[in-house]
Design a protein around this motif. Structure first.
Motif, PDB file in Angstrom:
ATOM      1  N   LEU A  39       0.812  -1.209   0.000  1.00  0.00           N
ATOM      2  CA  LEU A  39       0.000   0.000   0.000  1.00  0.00           C
ATOM      3  C   LEU A  39       0.853   1.269   0.000  1.00  0.00           C
ATOM      4  O   LEU A  39       0.329   2.380  -0.077  1.00  0.00           O
ATOM      5  CB  LEU A  39      -0.952   0.009   1.201  1.00  0.00           C
ATOM      6  N   GLU A  40       2.166   1.077   0.102  1.00  0.00           N
ATOM      7  CA  GLU A  40       3.093   2.205   0.117  1.00  0.00           C
ATOM      8  C   GLU A  40       3.692   2.408  -1.282  1.00  0.00           C
ATOM      9  O   GLU A  40       3.350   1.691  -2.230  1.00  0.00           O
ATOM     10  CB  GLU A  40       4.198   1.953   1.144  1.00  0.00           C
ATOM     11  N   ALA A  41       4.620   3.373  -1.378  1.00  0.00           N
ATOM     12  CA  ALA A  41       5.304   3.617  -2.658  1.00  0.00           C
ATOM     13  C   ALA A  41       6.429   2.595  -2.808  1.00  0.00           C
ATOM     14  O   ALA A  41       7.618   2.896  -2.698  1.00  0.00           O
ATOM     15  CB  ALA A  41       5.851   5.047  -2.700  1.00  0.00           C
ATOM     16  N   ILE A  42       6.042   1.361  -3.098  1.00  0.00           N
ATOM     17  CA  ILE A  42       6.994   0.260  -3.174  1.00  0.00           C
ATOM     18  C   ILE A  42       7.525   0.133  -4.604  1.00  0.00           C
ATOM     19  O   ILE A  42       6.800   0.367  -5.573  1.00  0.00           O
ATOM     20  CB  ILE A  42       6.319  -1.049  -2.700  1.00  0.00           C
ATOM     21  N   THR A  43       8.802  -0.241  -4.748  1.00  0.00           N
ATOM     22  CA  THR A  43       9.415  -0.396  -6.071  1.00  0.00           C
ATOM     23  C   THR A  43      10.110  -1.734  -6.168  1.00  0.00           C
ATOM     24  O   THR A  43      10.433  -2.359  -5.148  1.00  0.00           O
ATOM     25  CB  THR A  43      10.444   0.719  -6.336  1.00  0.00           C
ATOM     26  N   LEU A  44      10.349  -2.163  -7.402  1.00  0.00           N
ATOM     27  CA  LEU A  44      11.070  -3.403  -7.643  1.00  0.00           C
ATOM     28  C   LEU A  44      12.463  -3.334  -7.026  1.00  0.00           C
ATOM     29  O   LEU A  44      12.940  -4.295  -6.407  1.00  0.00           O
ATOM     30  CB  LEU A  44      11.169  -3.652  -9.154  1.00  0.00           C
ATOM     31  N   THR A  63      17.408  -6.981 -11.813  1.00  0.00           N
ATOM     32  CA  THR A  63      17.167  -7.770 -13.023  1.00  0.00           C
ATOM     33  C   THR A  63      16.916  -9.234 -12.690  1.00  0.00           C
ATOM     34  O   THR A  63      15.956  -9.858 -13.178  1.00  0.00           O
ATOM     35  CB  THR A  63      18.359  -7.650 -13.982  1.00  0.00           C
ATOM     36  N   TYR A  64      17.788  -9.801 -11.835  1.00  0.00           N
ATOM     37  CA  TYR A  64      17.658 -11.212 -11.466  1.00  0.00           C
ATOM     38  C   TYR A  64      16.380 -11.444 -10.652  1.00  0.00           C
ATOM     39  O   TYR A  64      15.639 -12.405 -10.883  1.00  0.00           O
ATOM     40  CB  TYR A  64      18.876 -11.678 -10.681  1.00  0.00           C
ATOM     41  N   PHE A  65      16.124 -10.523  -9.714  1.00  0.00           N
ATOM     42  CA  PHE A  65      14.919 -10.677  -8.901  1.00  0.00           C
ATOM     43  C   PHE A  65      13.661 -10.606  -9.760  1.00  0.00           C
ATOM     44  O   PHE A  65      12.706 -11.362  -9.566  1.00  0.00           O
ATOM     45  CB  PHE A  65      14.869  -9.597  -7.816  1.00  0.00           C
ATOM     46  N   SER A  66      13.650  -9.687 -10.753  1.00  0.00           N
ATOM     47  CA  SER A  66      12.499  -9.554 -11.632  1.00  0.00           C
ATOM     48  C   SER A  66      12.224 -10.847 -12.373  1.00  0.00           C
ATOM     49  O   SER A  66      11.070 -11.274 -12.523  1.00  0.00           O
ATOM     50  CB  SER A  66      12.733  -8.413 -12.618  1.00  0.00           C
ATOM     51  N   ARG A  67      13.279 -11.513 -12.819  1.00  0.00           N
ATOM     52  CA  ARG A  67      13.122 -12.751 -13.592  1.00  0.00           C
ATOM     53  C   ARG A  67      12.580 -13.886 -12.728  1.00  0.00           C
ATOM     54  O   ARG A  67      11.637 -14.575 -13.116  1.00  0.00           O
ATOM     55  CB  ARG A  67      14.455 -13.152 -14.219  1.00  0.00           C
ATOM     56  N   ILE A  68      13.195 -14.086 -11.543  1.00  0.00           N
ATOM     57  CA  ILE A  68      12.725 -15.204 -10.712  1.00  0.00           C
ATOM     58  C   ILE A  68      11.347 -14.919 -10.128  1.00  0.00           C
ATOM     59  O   ILE A  68      10.560 -15.838  -9.883  1.00  0.00           O
ATOM     60  CB  ILE A  68      13.732 -15.548  -9.587  1.00  0.00           C
ATOM     61  N   PHE A  69      11.027 -13.615  -9.917  1.00  0.00           N
ATOM     62  CA  PHE A  69       9.697 -13.271  -9.419  1.00  0.00           C
ATOM     63  C   PHE A  69       8.639 -13.620 -10.461  1.00  0.00           C
ATOM     64  O   PHE A  69       7.586 -14.186 -10.145  1.00  0.00           O
ATOM     65  CB  PHE A  69       9.648 -11.781  -9.072  1.00  0.00           C
ATOM     66  N   LYS A  70       8.924 -13.288 -11.729  1.00  0.00           N
ATOM     67  CA  LYS A  70       7.980 -13.596 -12.814  1.00  0.00           C
ATOM     68  C   LYS A  70       7.829 -15.109 -12.978  1.00  0.00           C
ATOM     69  O   LYS A  70       6.722 -15.624 -13.162  1.00  0.00           O
ATOM     70  CB  LYS A  70       8.492 -12.969 -14.117  1.00  0.00           C
ATOM     71  N   ASN A  71       8.944 -15.849 -12.894  1.00  0.00           N
ATOM     72  CA  ASN A  71       8.879 -17.305 -13.030  1.00  0.00           C
ATOM     73  C   ASN A  71       8.083 -17.938 -11.891  1.00  0.00           C
ATOM     74  O   ASN A  71       7.365 -18.920 -12.081  1.00  0.00           O
ATOM     75  CB  ASN A  71      10.291 -17.892 -13.060  1.00  0.00           C
ATOM     76  N   ALA A  72       8.225 -17.363 -10.695  1.00  0.00           N
ATOM     77  CA  ALA A  72       7.588 -17.952  -9.517  1.00  0.00           C
ATOM     78  C   ALA A  72       6.105 -17.617  -9.435  1.00  0.00           C
ATOM     79  O   ALA A  72       5.286 -18.458  -9.053  1.00  0.00           O
ATOM     80  CB  ALA A  72       8.294 -17.485  -8.242  1.00  0.00           C
ATOM     81  N   GLY A  96       4.189 -15.940 -12.033  1.00  0.00           N
ATOM     82  CA  GLY A  96       3.467 -15.857 -13.290  1.00  0.00           C
ATOM     83  C   GLY A  96       3.079 -14.430 -13.658  1.00  0.00           C
ATOM     84  O   GLY A  96       2.457 -14.201 -14.695  1.00  0.00           O
ATOM     85  N   SER A  97       3.426 -13.453 -12.814  1.00  0.00           N
ATOM     86  CA  SER A  97       3.134 -12.038 -13.074  1.00  0.00           C
ATOM     87  C   SER A  97       4.416 -11.234 -12.888  1.00  0.00           C
ATOM     88  O   SER A  97       5.276 -11.604 -12.083  1.00  0.00           O
ATOM     89  CB  SER A  97       2.068 -11.506 -12.102  1.00  0.00           C
ATOM     90  N   ASN A  98       4.515 -10.106 -13.602  1.00  0.00           N
ATOM     91  CA  ASN A  98       5.652  -9.238 -13.312  1.00  0.00           C
ATOM     92  C   ASN A  98       5.372  -8.443 -12.043  1.00  0.00           C
ATOM     93  O   ASN A  98       4.255  -8.462 -11.502  1.00  0.00           O
ATOM     94  CB  ASN A  98       5.993  -8.329 -14.503  1.00  0.00           C
ATOM     95  N   GLU A 145       2.401  -5.870 -12.129  1.00  0.00           N
ATOM     96  CA  GLU A 145       1.106  -6.555 -12.213  1.00  0.00           C
ATOM     97  C   GLU A 145       0.701  -7.130 -10.860  1.00  0.00           C
ATOM     98  O   GLU A 145      -0.463  -7.059 -10.461  1.00  0.00           O
ATOM     99  CB  GLU A 145       1.159  -7.667 -13.266  1.00  0.00           C
ATOM    100  N   TYR A 146       1.665  -7.689 -10.163  1.00  0.00           N
ATOM    101  CA  TYR A 146       1.375  -8.313  -8.866  1.00  0.00           C
ATOM    102  C   TYR A 146       0.966  -7.265  -7.835  1.00  0.00           C
ATOM    103  O   TYR A 146      -0.016  -7.449  -7.091  1.00  0.00           O
ATOM    104  CB  TYR A 146       2.594  -9.095  -8.389  1.00  0.00           C
ATOM    105  N   ILE A 147       1.711  -6.132  -7.776  1.00  0.00           N
ATOM    106  CA  ILE A 147       1.366  -5.063  -6.835  1.00  0.00           C
ATOM    107  C   ILE A 147      -0.011  -4.503  -7.165  1.00  0.00           C
ATOM    108  O   ILE A 147      -0.844  -4.263  -6.275  1.00  0.00           O
ATOM    109  CB  ILE A 147       2.432  -3.943  -6.886  1.00  0.00           C
TER     110      ILE A 147
END
Length: 550
Positions: free
Chosen positions: A449-454, A466-475, A477-479, A482-484
């Motif tokens: 609910l805050e100003a959260i960023t990747l 970059t690495y976190f974005s990839r494994i987050f999407k794989n785990a 199914g959303s980037n 989209e998830y936030i």
């Protein structure tokens, strides 16, 4: 004359246990010991006085056991055959049932198992004798066919001419026409007998129907009964005249409660009975049956061994989105990252909400549970489990859905399915990635609910963006965005139920400084503006005046 059991065994413990239970419970059986070698002889048949054949397979060679099964597969044996063995090989028991074996017992024999077997054998012999008598008295089964035809037409409203109904009723020996229907379900019948063949299921159901008919004929002189499903049957009764309309309901409930207890005493099975209203015009009797079936659906929430009158229940709602999306999504996310404690806590919360929704049609619940199972399967695959193995588990458990009769069975089914999924996730998921995703999800749930960023979340779990974005999407199914967005919109949907909040306030609460942008995002995802969504969930649906006709 007692029914003779031919027991072919060298095990004295087996013989003594059967003799003891027959004597203790006064079963109408006698035991005759036979030579096991006779069973191996081609063309051998027991005497006509033998009602049951028990064969001990211990100490027989594999070839000898196969010969025994081949003998039984020739269909020359009309009596029930029971196999006894210390240990069965993989699929061996299933193969025996396919060859017509009545039951398979495992040594050491349990007293309760033997007692239950003797009860079932008693039922089987009784049904067989009744069938033989019926065939001899009515070789062409004409009266039975006429009776079944009349019951079917009354249940489904196929006859509109009162005189025709009366004539058919007289033809099968009735002095009055029915005016009330009951629908009876044998509790947990499918689950308890899922390993039994259809013939066995029919025998047990017919024995219960027979006991039910005996009770109502004793009470009212007449009764029509017909099986309507593997575990259900319908009862049509002619209730005597009552001064007040309420008297018919009171009498029906009393009769059903007494019948339920009688069935349990006679057969060992409990039943749940749904009762429809009294209809003076026999042409409307199918409405009573529809009401009885409708009432019976409430056993899903209320449990077993009950009598439920249609006037004592509320109508089901017509809502289709019934299960809370936020809880389901949280459950899937925790499953994906193998957070087992949170998974079972979320499951508990989910079923707490389901159990409070007793005005929802159980059939809709079952359909949505299938969708949830598929969602959890996808989460398990995203969590690292082998796709082929997960799909096999999903097919296995989906095949069990028709056996689910009540909420407690449904919860246990879901718990077992999730446990299987978690096992595969644990075995296949990379431990380091798992812990990083778990930590990130916990942080996101506390700060979305805050100003959260990747970048901020990646830094929290000590990974590059970059690495976190990839494994987050794989785990998931959303980037990340989209998830936030999904979490914020779900929270907004929850706040929209509270009229103390304006749309502008809700936008700020869920992290949007611009309420117009929030409304556009909300409509894109939900398909409605926040105001339209609020109206759709807070304005009650119009209730139809039709009475349970669909």
């Amino acid at each position: 004359m007692k029914n003779k059991i031919l027991l072919t065994t060298d095990d004295r413990n087996v013989r003594d246990l059967f003799l003891q239970i027959i004597q203790d419970h006064q079963f109408d059986f006698s035991i005759e010991e036979g030579n096991r070698q006779n069973v191996l002889k081609e063309g051998w048949l027991p005497s006509n006085e033998t009602k049951v054949l028990l064969v001990d397979l211990d100490n027989m060679t594999t070839l000898a056991q196969n010969i025994v099964l081949q003998q039984f597969n020739n269909k020359k044996f009309t009596m029930p055959i029971v196999m006894i063995k210390s240990r069965y090989a993989n699929q061996e028991m299933r193969r025996m049932f396919k060859n017509g074996v009545f039951d398979c017992l495992t040594k050491p024999l349990d007293k309760e198992v033997v007692y239950r077997l003797l009860q079932e054998l008693r039922i089987e012999i009784l049904q067989s004798e009744q069938l033989m008598q019926q065939r001899s008295e009515d070789p062409n089964n004409i009266m039975k066919s006429l009776r079944v035809s009349l019951i079917y037409n009354l249940l489904y409203g196929n006859i509109k001419n009162s005189r025709e109904i009366w004539n058919q009723s007289q033809l099968i020996g009735l002095s009055t026409v029915p005016n009330m229907a009951m629908s009876i379900q044998i509790d947990e019948f499918l689950w308890k007998n899922k390993e039994k063949n259809k013939q066995w299921q029919d025998v047990v159901r017919n024995e219960i129907i027979t006991a039910t008919r005996q009770f109502f004929i004793h009470k009212l002189n007449e009764c029509l009964a017909m099986g309507t499903g593997v575990n259900q049957f319908a009862i049509l009764l002619s209730l005597p005249f009552q001064e007040q309309k309420a008297g018919y309901k009171e009498l029906a409930v009393k009769l059903a409660d007494d019948a339920k207890n009688y069935i349990s005493e006679q057969t060992g099975y409990s039943v749940t009975i749904g009762i429809g209203n009294y209809y003076e015009d026999v042409r409307n009797l199918h409405y009573s049956y529809q009401e009885a079936q409708y009432a019976l659906k409430y056993k899903f929430f209320k449990g077993n061994d009950l009598v439920i009158h249609v006037d004592n229940i509320e109508r089901f709602t017509n809502e289709h989105v019934l299960l809370p999306n936020q809880e389901v999504s949280a459950l899937a996310n925790k499953l994906m990252v193998n957070d087992q404690k949170a998974v079972y806590e979320n499951l508990k919360n989910l079923f707490a909400k389901i159990s409070s929704s007793q005005n929802v049609d159980p059939e809709v619940f079952i359909l949505q549970i299938s969708e949830i199972a598929a969602m959890l399967a996808r989460a398990a695959i995203n969590g690292g489990a082998n796709q082929k193995e997960i799909h096999m588990i999903l097919r296995e458990y989906t095949s069990l859905i028709p056996f689910i009769e009540n909420l407690s069975q449904l919860e246990q089914w879901m718990r077992d399915l999730i446990h299987r999924f978690l096992d595969f996730i644990t075995n296949h998921h990379n431990d380091h990635t798992l812990k990083s995703i778990q930590k990130a999800m916990e942080y996101i749930e506390g700060h979305f609910l805050e100003a959260i960023t990747l970048e901020k979340v990646a830094s929290h779990v000590h990974l590059s963006p970059t690495y976190f974005s990839r494994i987050f999407k794989n785990a998931t199914g959303s980037n990340f965005v989209e998830y936030i967005t999904y979490l914020r919109i779900e929270k907004a949907k929850e706040l929209l139920q509270d009229l103390n909040y304006t749309v502008y306030q809700i936008a700020l609460e869920v992290g949007y400084s611009n309420s117009h942008y929030f409304s556009r995002v909300f409509k894109t995802i939900v398909g409605k503006s926040p105001s339209d969504y609020r109206n759709s969930i807070l304005v009650p649906s119009d209730l139809t005046n039709e009475k349970f006709l669909n």
